[in-house]
Each structure stands twice: as structure tokens, then as C-alpha cells.
Write a protein that holds these residues in place. Structure first.
Motif, short mmCIF file in Angstrom:
data_model
loop_
_atom_site.label_atom_id
_atom_site.label_comp_id
_atom_site.label_asym_id
_atom_site.label_seq_id
_atom_site.Cartn_x
_atom_site.Cartn_y
_atom_site.Cartn_z
N ARG A 1 0.92 -1.21 0.08
CA ARG A 1 0.03 -0.11 -0.01
C ARG A 1 0.94 1.32 0.03
O ARG A 1 0.59 2.24 -0.77
CB ARG A 1 -0.92 -0.04 1.10
N ASP A 2 2.07 1.27 0.61
CA ASP A 2 2.79 2.43 0.70
C ASP A 2 3.40 2.66 -0.81
O ASP A 2 3.20 3.80 -1.12
CB ASP A 2 4.09 2.30 1.64
N VAL A 3 3.96 1.86 -1.44
CA VAL A 3 4.23 1.89 -2.81
C VAL A 3 3.33 2.50 -3.96
O VAL A 3 3.38 3.67 -4.18
CB VAL A 3 5.03 0.86 -3.18
N ARG A 4 2.12 1.94 -3.60
CA ARG A 4 0.92 2.27 -4.49
C ARG A 4 0.65 3.75 -4.03
O ARG A 4 0.19 4.52 -4.96
CB ARG A 4 -0.07 1.18 -4.35
N TRP A 5 0.44 4.03 -2.65
CA TRP A 5 0.04 5.32 -2.28
C TRP A 5 0.78 6.40 -2.81
O TRP A 5 0.49 7.41 -3.30
CB TRP A 5 -0.19 5.23 -0.69
N ARG A 6 2.27 6.21 -2.36
CA ARG A 6 2.83 7.15 -2.92
C ARG A 6 3.01 7.37 -4.51
O ARG A 6 3.29 8.57 -5.01
CB ARG A 6 4.35 6.81 -2.29
N ALA A 7 2.89 6.39 -5.13
CA ALA A 7 3.11 6.42 -6.65
C ALA A 7 1.71 7.11 -7.22
O ALA A 7 1.79 7.79 -8.16
CB ALA A 7 3.00 5.00 -7.24
N ARG A 8 0.49 6.82 -6.52
CA ARG A 8 -0.66 7.72 -6.96
C ARG A 8 -0.57 9.14 -6.64
O ARG A 8 -0.83 9.87 -7.57
CB ARG A 8 -1.89 7.05 -6.19
N GLN B 1 7.78 9.34 7.31
CA GLN B 1 9.04 10.07 6.80
C GLN B 1 9.10 10.19 5.27
O GLN B 1 9.45 11.10 4.71
CB GLN B 1 10.27 9.13 7.41
N ALA B 2 8.73 9.02 4.49
CA ALA B 2 8.87 9.14 2.90
C ALA B 2 7.76 10.20 2.66
O ALA B 2 8.34 11.09 1.67
CB ALA B 2 8.46 7.92 2.51
N PHE B 3 6.58 10.39 3.09
CA PHE B 3 5.79 11.54 2.71
C PHE B 3 6.30 12.74 3.01
O PHE B 3 6.44 13.91 2.42
CB PHE B 3 4.46 11.26 3.47
N ALA B 4 6.81 12.98 4.36
CA ALA B 4 7.65 14.21 4.68
C ALA B 4 8.81 14.83 3.83
O ALA B 4 8.74 15.88 3.34
CB ALA B 4 7.98 14.15 5.96
N ASP B 5 9.51 13.43 3.40
CA ASP B 5 10.81 14.10 2.68
C ASP B 5 10.18 14.29 1.09
O ASP B 5 10.84 15.23 0.44
CB ASP B 5 11.53 12.48 2.64
N TYR B 6 9.03 13.60 0.67
CA TYR B 6 8.51 14.06 -0.51
C TYR B 6 8.11 15.42 -0.50
O TYR B 6 8.46 16.25 -1.44
CB TYR B 6 7.37 13.28 -1.04
N LEU B 7 7.17 15.77 0.62
CA LEU B 7 6.85 17.34 0.68
C LEU B 7 8.15 18.44 0.88
O LEU B 7 7.95 19.41 0.14
CB LEU B 7 5.99 17.41 1.90
N ASP B 8 8.95 17.96 1.53
CA ASP B 8 10.18 18.62 1.50
C ASP B 8 10.89 18.99 0.05
O ASP B 8 11.22 19.90 -0.09
CB ASP B 8 11.27 18.14 2.48
N GLY B 9 10.89 18.00 -0.76
CA GLY B 9 11.36 18.02 -2.07
C GLY B 9 10.62 19.06 -2.85
O GLY B 9 11.02 19.91 -3.62
N LEU B 10 9.35 18.94 -2.78
CA LEU B 10 8.48 19.73 -3.58
C LEU B 10 8.93 21.33 -3.14
O LEU B 10 8.63 22.20 -3.89
CB LEU B 10 6.86 19.48 -3.28
N VAL B 11 8.90 21.41 -1.78
CA VAL B 11 9.15 22.80 -1.34
C VAL B 11 10.34 23.20 -1.90
O VAL B 11 10.60 24.41 -1.97
CB VAL B 11 9.21 22.61 0.21
N ALA B 12 11.38 22.51 -1.77
CA ALA B 12 12.64 22.99 -2.12
C ALA B 12 12.89 23.27 -3.79
O ALA B 12 13.21 24.18 -3.91
CB ALA B 12 13.77 21.78 -2.07
#
Lengths: 186, 186
Positions: B63-70, B129-140
Motif C-alpha cells: 500500500r505504501d508503494v501504491r499510495w506514494r505512486a498515486r 517519513q517518506a511522505f515528509a521527505d516528498y513534501l520537502d522535495g516539492l518545497v525545495a
DNA sequence: TAGCGTGGAGAACGCCCGTTTCCCGCGTAC
DNA sequence: GTACGCGGGAAACGGGCGTTCTCCACGCTA
């Protein structure tokens, strides 16, 4: 049977139930654990609450009253309307730092039982609605646009969840900073 | 035993596990429910995952893989860096509107088992943590101050929780509006 | 066709837990 | 002193569930 030290027993029972339910979750805690924690015979436990579900409800209802009272007390120590809103997040930080903090009892309980226990779902909604209403009141008192209230609610809920999962109080200061930004006029 | 339609069986098993675990919580779902849902003999279920805990882990990892992919797919449909951040909240709204939405599987699972299962706690932290990192990437990528990232995380988490408890998608638009306000230069 | 092994369905086992019941000791009343 | 009743501790009961085992039907091989 009734007039012994019934009220003292009830207090000890709710104290034990709160400590155990909050720390471990509801299903993970057996009635025997609670009996042991409260130092009460099982017979008396069931005389006070005829089923586990009633005990869970009583635990959440007492906690709801206390939680909101502690929040209101912290906010009432501040006068300036916008500072009162920020005081919410300061108090959240203090709560996160308390030993044994494990996130929000209603969010956790809803995650565990919300889809299987209508009572749990109802209690969670009632608690969150009361919190939302309280925030709306603070926003109105500060003369801010009404749609800021729900936004502050989301920050607070997110902070509780994130602090619970990661075991840090950093979300309180992040949420406070975000709230301060939202309070600035558009 | 191995080379039958093992992979097809594994897929059906994980499909059934995901549907049941997400809808009802983990402890509320028995291995028999999953076997019935997957249409597999219990023997094969235990051949694929030797214990319930392994099945839970596999469910959450897939589910983690799929959720983040979506999420990433929805964001990647947008070009402008700030719009990409807002697209996160648009996608959350679409997710909230899906039938059967019951909040975040990791928040719910953490509330249910986080204090009693180190594996559950680890999976929840890893996902967040993966979600947080993804958001940080968008912010950067948008050239924004780094401390906006955690603030957006809190809005998203709060929206998931509130949408789950109240069964409405309104938190997505509230969070989106708050995020838009946070994106404005100080 | 006879034998063998493989896989499916479900029964069985052990354990946990919510709830009820039993039994014993102590204090009280006459 | 004795009978009575109440309260405490713990065992017992019933059901649920994770996990394992048994039994049987089917297909391949010589």
C-alpha cells in the motif's frame, strides 16, 4: 453493595483504565489488567460498569472533560485574542512533552475501533467537534475570518498525529509558526 | 508447492487483506475472513506468509508503494512548482472522496498497534517519513523556505485524520487554502 | 488399473479474554 | 457462641482467533 467507598473505587478504576487504555490501546488491555491496576475485585469493576464498553466510554468522557479544561486553562492565562490562539499550540507542545504521550486518545481509538464500534466513532466525533468549536470561538473572538478556524484545527490534529508517531514535540512549534502565518491578514 | 499460480494467489491474498484490514482495522480481521475473501485454502495463506504479522507488513508495504505512486502521478500532472504543492491537496481530496475511505492506514494502524507492535510503529514512521521527505522535495523545488515543508505535512495529516473521523472531504479544501496562504512570501 | 503424492476444505488445538460464578473468611446480630 | 450475609479472590465458562493437522479427492506413472 452500593454505599462503600464507591466513588473512590470509581476514581481508581478510571485512573487505571485511562493509564492502560491510553498507553496500550483498548483491545490490548484486558479487564484483568485493569482490575490489577485498580486493585479492585473484578466483581466490583463489573458492578460499576457492566461491560468493558461502558468503562471505555467513561474513560473517554472523563478524559474529554479534563483535556478541554486543561487547554482552556492554558488559553485563559493569555489575554490578547491572537495570542490566545497561539497559546493553543504552546499548550500542545507542553502536552507532547509529557512522559507517556502517545498521540490523541480519540484519534487512536477511532483508528482502532471507529469502524467496528459506533460508540467509539461517536465519541471521537463529539470530542473533535468540541475542539473545532472551541477553535472557532477563539477565531471569532480575534475578529478573524471564519475559515481560519478549520485550518487551525487541521494544524493541531496534524501536530498531534505527527508528534505521536515520531515521539517528538517539534510539530507543536511548526504548527504554531504555521498558525501565526495564517493569522496575518490576507 | 511453489510453482503453481503462486503470484496470482499472493495478489488475491494481498487484495483481500488490504480491503479487510483497511476497512475494519487489523485486530478485528481474522485469518479466516482473509482466507474467505481471497478464496484460498488456509494452508496456502500460511505458505505465503507464515504469520499474520508478516501479512500485515506485506499489506502495508504494498500500500505504501501504491499510495506514494498515486500521489506522485497526480503531482507530476502539474508543472508549476507551487501548483505542484497544491496538487497534493487536490489529490488528497480525491482520495477522501473514494468510497470506503477510512483515514490513513498508517495512522489508524499506529493508533491500534503502535505501542504494542514495534513493526507497526516502524512501518508508520517509515511511511510518514517518506511522505515528509516528498513534501520537502516539492518545497525545495519551489524555492520556498525549508520550514514550510513540515507545516504542509501537518496540514495533510490533519486533513487525513479529520476527513476520516467526520467522513467528509471538506478538510482537503481547507488544507489547500491554508497551504496556499503558507506559500505566500512572508 | 494400482499406487502415490499433491493440494483443498475444514476440523482441531491452544490460548486469550470478557463475563459469571463459586467458595471462603469475617463481621454482625441475637 | 452461633447463624447469617456480605465482600474478596480466583477459578470457571464460553467464544473467538491464530495456527496446525487430518482426511479425502484428484491426477500422474508404470
Amino acid at each position: 453493595m452500593p454505599p462503600f467507598d464507591t466513588e473512590a473505587a470509581r476514581t481508581r478504576l478510571l485512573d487505571a483504565a485511562e493509564e492502560l487504555f491510553y498507553a496500550r490501546g483498548i483491545r490490548s488491555v484486558g479487564m484483568d489488567d485493569i482490575r490489577t491496576g485498580a486493585g479492585l475485585p473484578l466483581k466490583r469493576v463489573y458492578a460499576l460498569y457492566p461491560a468493558k464498553e461502558n468503562l471505555v466510554e467513561a474513560y473517554l468522557e472523563r478524559r474529554d472533560v479534563r483535556w478541554r479544561a486543561r487547554l482552556a486553562a492554558a488559553v485563559d492565562a493569555v489575554d490578547e485574542p491572537r495570542e490566545r490562539i497561539l497559546a493553543v499550540f504552546d499548550w500542545l507542545g507542553a502536552w507532547f512533552r509529557e512522559p507517556g504521550f502517545r498521540g490523541c486518545a480519540w484519534i487512536n481509538g477511532f483508528g482502532e475501533l471507529g469502524s467496528v464500534s459506533p460508540a467509539m466513532a461517536r465519541l471521537a466525533r463529539a470530542h473533535k467537534q468540541a475542539f473545532a468549536d472551541y477553535l472557532d470561538g477563539l477565531v471569532a473572538a480575534a475578529g478573524l475570518r471564519a475559515d481560519v478556524g478549520p485550518q487551525l484545527l487541521l494544524l493541531a490534529e496534524g501536530a498531534m498525529v505527527t508528534a505521536g508517531i515520531f515521539g517528538t514535540d517539534a510539530p507543536a512549534v511548526q504548527a504554531r509558526a504555521a498558525a501565526a502565518a495564517l493569522l496575518r491578514p490576507a
